[in-house]
Every structure is written in structure tokens, then in C-alpha cells.
Design a protein around this motif. Sequence first.
Motif, short mmCIF file in Angstrom:
data_model
loop_
_atom_site.label_atom_id
_atom_site.label_comp_id
_atom_site.label_asym_id
_atom_site.label_seq_id
_atom_site.Cartn_x
_atom_site.Cartn_y
_atom_site.Cartn_z
N ILE A 31 0.86 -1.18 0.00
CA ILE A 31 0.00 0.00 0.00
C ILE A 31 0.90 1.24 0.00
N LEU A 32 0.86 1.99 -1.11
CA LEU A 32 1.67 3.21 -1.23
C LEU A 32 0.96 4.43 -0.68
N THR A 33 -0.36 4.44 -0.85
CA THR A 33 -1.15 5.58 -0.40
C THR A 33 -2.43 5.08 0.26
N GLU A 34 -2.95 5.92 1.13
CA GLU A 34 -4.24 5.61 1.75
C GLU A 34 -5.00 6.91 1.95
N LEU A 81 -1.14 4.43 -12.17
CA LEU A 81 -0.64 3.72 -11.00
C LEU A 81 -0.75 4.63 -9.78
N PRO A 82 -0.86 4.08 -8.59
CA PRO A 82 -1.03 2.65 -8.28
C PRO A 82 -2.44 2.19 -8.58
N CYS A 83 -2.65 0.89 -8.42
CA CYS A 83 -3.99 0.32 -8.60
C CYS A 83 -4.83 0.71 -7.39
N ASN A 84 -5.93 1.37 -7.62
CA ASN A 84 -6.80 1.77 -6.50
C ASN A 84 -7.70 0.62 -6.08
N VAL A 85 -7.74 0.42 -4.78
CA VAL A 85 -8.64 -0.56 -4.17
C VAL A 85 -9.46 0.20 -3.13
#
Length: 138
Positions: A31-34, A81-85
Motif C-alpha cells: 500500500i503506497l497511499t491511503e 498507478l497505483p492500482c486503486n482498491v
Amino acid sequence: MTYTLATSLPLPWAEAVERTREALAAQGFGILTEIDVRATFGKKLGAEAADAVGDYVILGACNPALASRALAAEPEMGALLPCNVVVHRNDSADSTTVEAIDPQTMVQLSQSAAVKEVADDAGARLRRVIADLEHAAE
């Protein structure tokens, strides 16, 4: 074409977020970002907007090997990128929804065979994440 891979889980929001993190890690994603959307809406738009969106987090998931391959094929892929979840739940809901961007959306924007290979690999991994979440929630 739908642009997300999704499932609804009979889990409390916090547990669904934690299980999503674990399932992503098992498939090589960090996880790069939240982004805590509820908190952001509350701060910027007020409590009513925060309550309307409910519990909602966007996790920026990245598999470094896949990202490297995508960027080598087309540096412009970095914009995707990144892939958002996303993990979200309304206050009145009895389940929590998990949605991941379908990497096949990249293929629609590129003619590169290398990008298609990366999207196929990432899609398979994200489908396993969704399947693992469904299995764990049973």
C-alpha cells in the motif's frame, strides 16, 4: 465493460479493510497511499458529507515488479498507478464492499503487448484477492 472487480463481504468495515490489506500483500501488493475519504469529506465539506459517504478508504496498491514492467513498456502508464482498491460501507449497510480497478482498463488505452501482459497478470492477482476475501468471509 465494468471497470472494477468487486465483492460484498458480511464483515464490519475495519475488519474488511484489514483483510483487504492482507489479501493484497499475499499477492505481492504493498500500500503506497491511503485516503480516508470520510475524514477528508468531514474536514473539507462537513459532517453531513462525511456521513453521506460513510466509511470509505482508497488504498493505492502497487506490485513493484508489475509496475516496473508497465512503466518499461509505456512510461505514461504511471498516470494509472497505483492500482486503486476501495473499501466502503454506508452506516445502514449490513455488508462492506471491496472494489479494485480492473487492470484491463489499461489495455483499452494502450496497444502494447507488454502492457496487456502486465494487465493480465495484475488482473489475475486482483481476482485472487477478491476470491480470497470471499473465501475468508465465509
